[in-house]
Enzyme design. Structure first.
Site, PDB file in Angstrom:
ATOM      1  N   GLY A  16      68.277  35.230  45.698  1.00  0.00           N
ATOM      2  CA  GLY A  16      68.799  36.576  45.941  1.00  0.00           C
ATOM      3  C   GLY A  16      70.323  36.577  45.865  1.00  0.00           C
ATOM      4  O   GLY A  16      70.953  35.600  46.242  1.00  0.00           O
ATOM      5  N   ARG A  77      65.083  34.380  40.037  1.00  0.00           N
ATOM      6  CA  ARG A  77      64.151  33.395  40.595  1.00  0.00           C
ATOM      7  C   ARG A  77      63.379  32.854  39.392  1.00  0.00           C
ATOM      8  O   ARG A  77      63.054  33.620  38.479  1.00  0.00           O
ATOM      9  CB  ARG A  77      63.218  34.069  41.607  1.00  0.00           C
ATOM     10  N   ASP A 108      67.725  28.237  50.320  1.00  0.00           N
ATOM     11  CA  ASP A 108      66.977  26.980  50.471  1.00  0.00           C
ATOM     12  C   ASP A 108      66.159  26.627  49.234  1.00  0.00           C
ATOM     13  O   ASP A 108      66.088  25.455  48.852  1.00  0.00           O
ATOM     14  CB  ASP A 108      66.103  27.006  51.743  1.00  0.00           C
ATOM     15  N   THR A 131      73.289  32.751  50.477  1.00  0.00           N
ATOM     16  CA  THR A 131      72.129  33.530  50.927  1.00  0.00           C
ATOM     17  C   THR A 131      72.565  34.421  52.084  1.00  0.00           C
ATOM     18  O   THR A 131      73.361  33.992  52.926  1.00  0.00           O
ATOM     19  CB  THR A 131      70.956  32.615  51.367  1.00  0.00           C
ATOM     20  N   ASP A 133      70.676  35.250  54.404  1.00  0.00           N
ATOM     21  CA  ASP A 133      69.813  34.940  55.557  1.00  0.00           C
ATOM     22  C   ASP A 133      70.416  33.982  56.590  1.00  0.00           C
ATOM     23  O   ASP A 133      69.861  33.848  57.682  1.00  0.00           O
ATOM     24  CB  ASP A 133      68.493  34.327  55.072  1.00  0.00           C
ATOM     25  N   ASP A 135      70.170  30.869  56.894  1.00  0.00           N
ATOM     26  CA  ASP A 135      69.080  30.028  57.398  1.00  0.00           C
ATOM     27  C   ASP A 135      69.183  28.585  56.898  1.00  0.00           C
ATOM     28  O   ASP A 135      68.187  27.868  56.858  1.00  0.00           O
ATOM     29  CB  ASP A 135      67.723  30.637  56.999  1.00  0.00           C
ATOM     30  N   ARG A 177      62.723  37.584  54.833  1.00  0.00           N
ATOM     31  CA  ARG A 177      61.306  37.269  54.606  1.00  0.00           C
ATOM     32  C   ARG A 177      60.847  36.166  55.540  1.00  0.00           C
ATOM     33  O   ARG A 177      59.760  36.218  56.095  1.00  0.00           O
ATOM     34  CB  ARG A 177      61.085  36.820  53.150  1.00  0.00           C
TER      35      ARG A 177
END
Ligand code: ATP
Length: 324
Positions: A16, A77, A108, A131, A133, A135, A177
């Site tokens: 993304g 992707r 990731d 990212t 996120d 994460d 997600r």
């Protein structure tokens, strides 16, 4: 700087997109040129690597992009890259252009791909955490996470005005997600009453009880933030109305969270880590991810960076209940 064999590097953005990726591309390109390296940009992430979509990048190619959202290299992707055949094609492109080191900007999944290129095929790679996120392990932030949180927060502030005026419950779905990072940050920052995230089992019955009790005491609005991976806002809103009899609306913020001008924090982070990635390749240190911890550049293995980052979930929930 120690002399190494690397003469030309490639850079791609993958997964993304996130605000600040352009600042990272600029920093990688200009740092590489500073050290006398040539740079190729690979379009559309691993897809472009497989299909040989590359462009030469010079100083001017990255002018006026530090302040722009998205990524000039485009992103994608790629299912094909997850196959051995796809990876071999990608390696052929790298060989054809005499690229001897690759900077991968992504989340990731992109890191897993970069790790395979290095560990399985011996190709020098370094990862930059691109990212929204936040994460990834080994870094306090990621490229785009601050802008995404700010954007979502701005939208929720506007919804709060309506929630307050119309005396309504709002369920607001944000991105994430597999990660509740954005949801938790905006819930706390927006003063929401509840947050539903993938990392935490949520007690819906308790929320219904709290809503009814609050309503009896004169509480006129209620904001529930939900991460997309933990539930659908429309379904949650419907269940709230059924269980409490209170009017509930939902909003899905969607892709607005990815776009926009990167915040100062995202640009500076991308700029610092971008330069560090080039320096790692020059030092002959591969298979690593660059981050920043406590304001200092921090280097970890790509495999470690993709392990599950723990959010301080309990603290956030406790705080939200104290402040509701
Ligand atoms: P975001 O956090 O924005 O979702 P991401 O990098 O995690 O970013 P993914 O779609 O998970 O996004 O991964 C990006 C790409 O990385 C995939 O489309 C695929 O090409 C590659 N990739 C992911 N996992 C692997 C894997 N196990 N092996 C090889 N390549 C992978």
């Amino acid at each position: 700087m120690k002399k190494t064999k690397i003469k030309k590097i490639g850079i791609l953005t993958s997964g993304g997109d996130g605000p600040g990726m352009n600042a990272a591309v600029r920093s990688v390109v200009r740092s590489a040129l500073h050290y006398g390296l040539k740079v190729n940009g690979i379009m559309k992430g691993y897809e472009g690597l497989i299909d040989d979509e590359t462009i030469e990048l010079n100083h001017r190619s990255v002018s006026n992009i530090i302040n722009r959202g998205g990524t000039i290299l485009k992103t994608a992707r790629s299912k094909r890259f997850m196959t051995v055949e796809g990876q071999k094609k990608a390696l052929r492109t790298l060989k054809k252009h005499r690229i001897d080191g690759l900077v991968v900007v992504g989340g990731d999944g992109s890191y897993r791909g970069a790790n395979i290129l290095y560990k399985t095929w011996g190709f020098p790679t370094v990862g930059l955490p691109g990212t929204i996120d936040n994460d990834l392990c080994g870094t306090d932030q990621t490229i785009g996470c601050h802008t995404a949180v700010d954007t979502a927060l701005g939208a929720i502030d506007k919804i709060r005005d309506t929630a307050q005026s119309m005396e309504r419950i709002f369920v607001i779905e944000v991105m994430g997600r597999n990660s509740g990072y954005i949801a938790m940050q905006v819930a706390l920052g927006a003063g929401a009453e509840d947050v539903v995230i993938p990392e935490h089992k949520f007690d819906y019955q308790q929320m219904y009880k709290d809503m009814v009790a609050g309503n009896k005491k004169g509480k006129i609005s209620w904001i529930v933030v939900v991460a997309e991976g933990a539930g659908k806002a429309n379904e949650i809103a419907e269940k709230i109305t059924k269980s409490t009899g209170l009017e509930t609306r939902f909003v899905v913020l969607g892709h607005v969270q990815r776009g926009g001008t990167p915040t100062a924090l995202d640009r500076i982070f991308a700029t610092r880590t971008g330069a560090a990635a080039v320096e790692l390749l020059l030092k002959g240190i591969y298979g690593k991810a660059v981050g920043i911890v406590e304001e200092k550049i921090n280097i970890v293995d790509l495999s470690h960076a993709c392990s599950q980052k723990k959010l301080p979930v309990e603290e956030y929930y406790r705080l939200m209940k104290i402040l509701t």
